[in-house]
Enzyme design. Structure first.
Site, short mmCIF file in Angstrom:
data_model
loop_
_atom_site.label_atom_id
_atom_site.label_comp_id
_atom_site.label_asym_id
_atom_site.label_seq_id
_atom_site.Cartn_x
_atom_site.Cartn_y
_atom_site.Cartn_z
N HIS A 128 -8.78 3.15 -9.90
CA HIS A 128 -7.99 4.29 -9.42
C HIS A 128 -6.50 4.04 -9.62
CE1 HIS A 128 -6.48 7.45 -6.68
NE2 HIS A 128 -7.69 7.97 -6.73
N ILE A 134 -2.79 3.99 -8.44
CA ILE A 134 -2.32 4.77 -7.28
C ILE A 134 -3.29 4.53 -6.13
CG2 ILE A 134 -1.90 7.08 -6.36
CD1 ILE A 134 -1.18 8.00 -9.16
N GLY A 137 -5.80 8.57 -1.64
CA GLY A 137 -5.38 9.25 -0.41
C GLY A 137 -6.34 9.00 0.74
N VAL A 138 -7.64 8.95 0.45
CA VAL A 138 -8.62 8.74 1.52
C VAL A 138 -8.44 7.37 2.17
CG1 VAL A 138 -10.33 10.35 0.63
CG2 VAL A 138 -10.32 7.98 -0.19
N GLU A 142 -7.67 6.35 5.96
CA GLU A 142 -8.45 5.31 6.64
C GLU A 142 -7.54 4.25 7.26
OE1 GLU A 142 -11.29 2.75 8.13
OE2 GLU A 142 -11.53 4.84 7.48
#
Length: 224
Positions: A128, A134, A137-138, A142
């Protein structure tokens, strides 16, 4: 007649000589005054010139002194309220899913501020993305939820060190990408706690430097 003319001539000569002497004295005094004025004016000009040069040079001296300080000594490090070992005693998460490295501010049952050092060695970067790493976002969400867990999993707020569940998110926005080399600073603040149902509502913001990179509202559930 001759004696009278000679007498007048002598008198005229003496008068002229006296007038010359009397006239020269005011002239010398005038020249002295002018000399003093010129001297004082030159002294004042020199004083103001030196003062102006000194004032103009001061910022340069300050800039020079700053540039002489090594960059690694100019910025203070984050404080440590909880280190990674204390965090591991509170959160049940372990590698590769423990996403909080240090707590830098903690108000029991109210809020916590923690950091996540994002490095290229994090296991999510190879996928990723391979060409542009990067942080997902998840995983930012978290990490923020885990900071919320540090606030809630404490006896002083009726929490438990055993069970902690991420119940939901709302109004989440991702403002800027987080890349390898960034330090993610996360603040989680308790907004509402329903002890009867074991539900906590929290507000979270994550920063890189002064920029907000992620924000949202979180629901935490405590129970068996």
């Amino acid at each position: 007649m001759a004696s009278t003319a000679l007498s007048q001539s002598l008198f005229s000569t003496l008068s002229s000589h006296r007038n010359l002497e009397n006239g020269s004295l005011p002239l010398k005094r005038s020249m002295l005054k002018q000399s003093l004025v010129v001297s004082r004016s030159h002294s004042l000009k020199t004083h103001f010139k030196n003062s102006f040069i000194t004032n103009c040079a001061s910022p340069e001296n300050d800039a020079t002194s700053k540039s002489e300080t090594p960059i690694e000594l100019r910025y203070p490090a984050f404080p440590t309220v909880m280190d990674i070992n204390q965090i591991r005693e509170i959160l049940p998460h372990r590698f590769p899913f423990l996403l909080v490295d240090r707590v830098i501010e903690y108000n029991p049952g109210v809020s916590a501020v923690a950091i996540k050092n994002v490095t290229i060695n994090d296991n999510f970067f190879p996928g990723h993305f391979p060409e542009r790493p990067i942080m997902p976002g998840v995983l930012m969400v978290e990490a923020m939820a885990q900071v919320g867990g540090i606030v809630m999993l404490q006896p002083e707020v009726g929490g438990s060190r055993e069970n902690f569940f991420f119940a939901g998110v709302d109004k989440v926005r991702f403002r800027k990408p987080v890349v390898a080399g960034d330090t993610l600073v996360m603040r989680m603040t308790l907004i509402k706690l329903q002890k009867r149902f074991g539900i906590a509502k929290m507000e979270g913001k994550a920063y890189v430097g002064e920029d907000v990179v992620c924000e949202g509202e979180f629901l935490m559930a405590m129970g068996s």
